[in-house]
Design a protein around this motif. Structure first.
Motif, mmCIF file in Angstrom:
data_model
loop_
_atom_site.group_PDB
_atom_site.id
_atom_site.type_symbol
_atom_site.label_atom_id
_atom_site.label_comp_id
_atom_site.label_asym_id
_atom_site.label_seq_id
_atom_site.Cartn_x
_atom_site.Cartn_y
_atom_site.Cartn_z
ATOM 1 N N ASP A 247 1.071 -1.217 -0.140
ATOM 2 C CA ASP A 247 -0.048 0.021 -0.017
ATOM 3 C C ASP A 247 0.995 1.153 0.026
ATOM 4 N N TYR A 248 1.253 1.459 -1.156
ATOM 5 C CA TYR A 248 2.582 2.814 -1.225
ATOM 6 C C TYR A 248 1.781 4.151 -0.746
ATOM 7 N N GLY A 249 0.567 4.346 -0.966
ATOM 8 C CA GLY A 249 -0.145 5.606 -0.331
ATOM 9 C C GLY A 249 0.185 5.711 1.092
ATOM 10 N N VAL A 250 -0.380 4.641 1.771
ATOM 11 C CA VAL A 250 -0.303 4.517 3.327
ATOM 12 C C VAL A 250 1.130 4.522 3.714
ATOM 13 N N ALA A 251 2.186 3.988 3.036
ATOM 14 C CA ALA A 251 3.481 4.196 3.458
ATOM 15 C C ALA A 251 4.119 5.512 3.177
ATOM 16 N N ALA A 252 3.521 6.364 2.010
ATOM 17 C CA ALA A 252 3.902 7.766 1.713
ATOM 18 C C ALA A 252 3.216 8.558 3.248
ATOM 19 N N ILE A 253 2.124 8.007 3.692
ATOM 20 C CA ILE A 253 1.760 9.132 4.754
ATOM 21 C C ILE A 253 2.407 8.667 6.029
ATOM 22 N N TYR A 254 2.945 7.625 6.217
ATOM 23 C CA TYR A 254 3.898 7.295 7.379
ATOM 24 C C TYR A 254 5.286 8.062 7.112
ATOM 25 N N ALA A 255 5.649 8.218 5.800
ATOM 26 C CA ALA A 255 6.976 8.902 5.559
ATOM 27 C C ALA A 255 6.697 10.384 5.656
ATOM 28 N N LEU A 256 5.752 10.893 5.290
ATOM 29 C CA LEU A 256 5.413 12.216 5.379
ATOM 30 C C LEU A 256 5.103 12.819 6.948
ATOM 31 N N THR A 257 4.593 11.718 7.678
ATOM 32 C CA THR A 257 4.437 12.047 9.194
ATOM 33 C C THR A 257 5.829 12.266 9.967
ATOM 34 N N ILE A 258 6.631 11.194 9.630
ATOM 35 C CA ILE A 258 8.236 11.502 9.969
ATOM 36 C C ILE A 258 8.620 12.825 9.628
ATOM 37 N N ALA A 259 8.508 13.289 8.202
ATOM 38 C CA ALA A 259 9.022 14.368 8.089
ATOM 39 C C ALA A 259 8.449 15.506 8.708
ATOM 40 N N ALA A 260 7.376 15.502 8.791
ATOM 41 C CA ALA A 260 6.485 16.627 9.677
ATOM 42 C C ALA A 260 6.942 16.718 10.886
ATOM 43 N N LEU A 261 7.258 15.704 11.576
ATOM 44 C CA LEU A 261 7.702 15.670 13.162
ATOM 45 C C LEU A 261 9.047 16.340 13.146
ATOM 46 N N SER A 262 9.726 15.867 12.132
ATOM 47 C CA SER A 262 11.104 16.146 12.174
ATOM 48 C C SER A 262 11.103 17.733 12.193
ATOM 49 N N ILE A 263 10.542 18.357 11.048
ATOM 50 C CA ILE A 263 10.391 19.653 10.693
ATOM 51 C C ILE A 263 9.993 20.589 11.853
ATOM 52 N N VAL A 264 8.965 20.129 12.567
ATOM 53 C CA VAL A 264 8.277 20.655 13.632
ATOM 54 C C VAL A 264 9.367 20.731 14.724
#
Length: 282
Positions: A247-264
């Motif tokens: 499920d590439y879409g859900v995997a991308a959500i996980y990746a973007l969540t990591i990126a958002a946490l890191s940026i914040v």
């Protein structure tokens, strides 16, 4: 004319690297996460957030970072204050402290799994000297708290070195004149630490926090070696969605969540850990 464009030419390789290795994957992740058949869609978000594993992975990722990072900062600061002094065997001790930095997270996880298993070194030692009468169980779904502790110990052992190196470099850049002036005025050791050393270490602590947080939000190898999916983390669940569920879409959500946490978190570090003496006052 040549000197006019030279700075831009020197920056070109770095810009090309960022565009190709960060910009393009980010665009692809956004496309996978928020678009379906060429149209904007929230289906992947609903599917990811609707799964209880997502919230557990978010909780455990933040919890691991909240425990590991402060411990590493404090431990690295103590070690750096010790290593800034001159003593016999300093080079050997410094070498020993940095060795774990060369070990990958997967290898570190395997080392600690071997040490902490029921028949591992720690249990054998404690049994031999009579501290315990039966092995301490670190692994298994019913021992998730112990698995959490095992992950913390492994990460503190393996990754404190990078924080230590950054803080030690920052300590070495503090001029001895400041500390000598404080001695003249009768400042105590703790006063010098609070008023001189820590404030002047803020840029180094900020850098260490940003780098360590980036890695902490991406924690994966050690968790899978020591706990598998007993303790879900964002990177691990993203990997699972990508490779097993496809499920590439859900995997991308996980990746973007990591990126958002890191940026914040990075933005918070930059905002609240400014060094006063580096600020330009107008």
């Amino acid at each position: 004319m040549r000197s006019k464009y030279l700075p831009y030419l020197l920056l070109l390789p770095a810009v090309a690297y960022l565009l190709f290795f960060i910009g393009y994957p980010l665009i692809q992740a956004l496309n996978l996460a928020f678009f379906s058949n060429g149209h904007l869609s929230a289906a992947n978000i609903h599917r990811a957030v609707g799964n209880p594993t997502f919230l557990n992975a978010l909780k455990y990722t933040i919890a691991l970072g909240a425990v590991i990072i402060p411990v590493q900062i404090v431990l690295a600061l103590i070690l750096a204050l010790i290593m800034i002094r001159t003593f016999k065997g300093k080079g050997l001790v410094l070498y020993a402290l940095i060795i774990p930095l060369t070990i990958s997270d997967v290898a570190g996880g395997l080392i600690w799994y071997t040490m902490l298993s029921d028949a591992g070194f720690l249990n054998k030692l404690l049994l031999h000297i009579g501290i315990i009468s039966q092995p301490i169980h670190f692994f298994g779904y019913q021992y998730r708290d112990m698995e959490f502790l095992a992950i913390v110990m492994e990460e503190v052992w393996r990754a404190t070195a990078i924080v230590f190196v950054i803080i030690l470099a920052g300590l070495q850049m503090i001029s001895k004149e400041y500390l000598e002036a404080a001695d003249v005025f009768g400042a105590s050791y703790w006063t010098k630490m609070r008023r001189i050393v820590i404030p002047m270490l803020k840029p180094s602590i900020q850098s260490a926090l940003i780098i360590r947080t980036l890695f902490a939000m991406q924690i994966f190898g050690a968790v899978w070696m020591l706990a598998g999916r007993d303790i879900p983390v964002l990177a691990g669940e993203g990997f699972y969605q990508l490779t097993f569920i496809k499920d590439y879409g859900v995997a991308a959500i996980y990746a973007l969540t990591i990126a958002a946490l890191s940026i914040v978190l990075g933005a918070l570090y930059v905002k609240f850990l400014k060094a006063e003496y580096l600020e330009v006052r107008t």
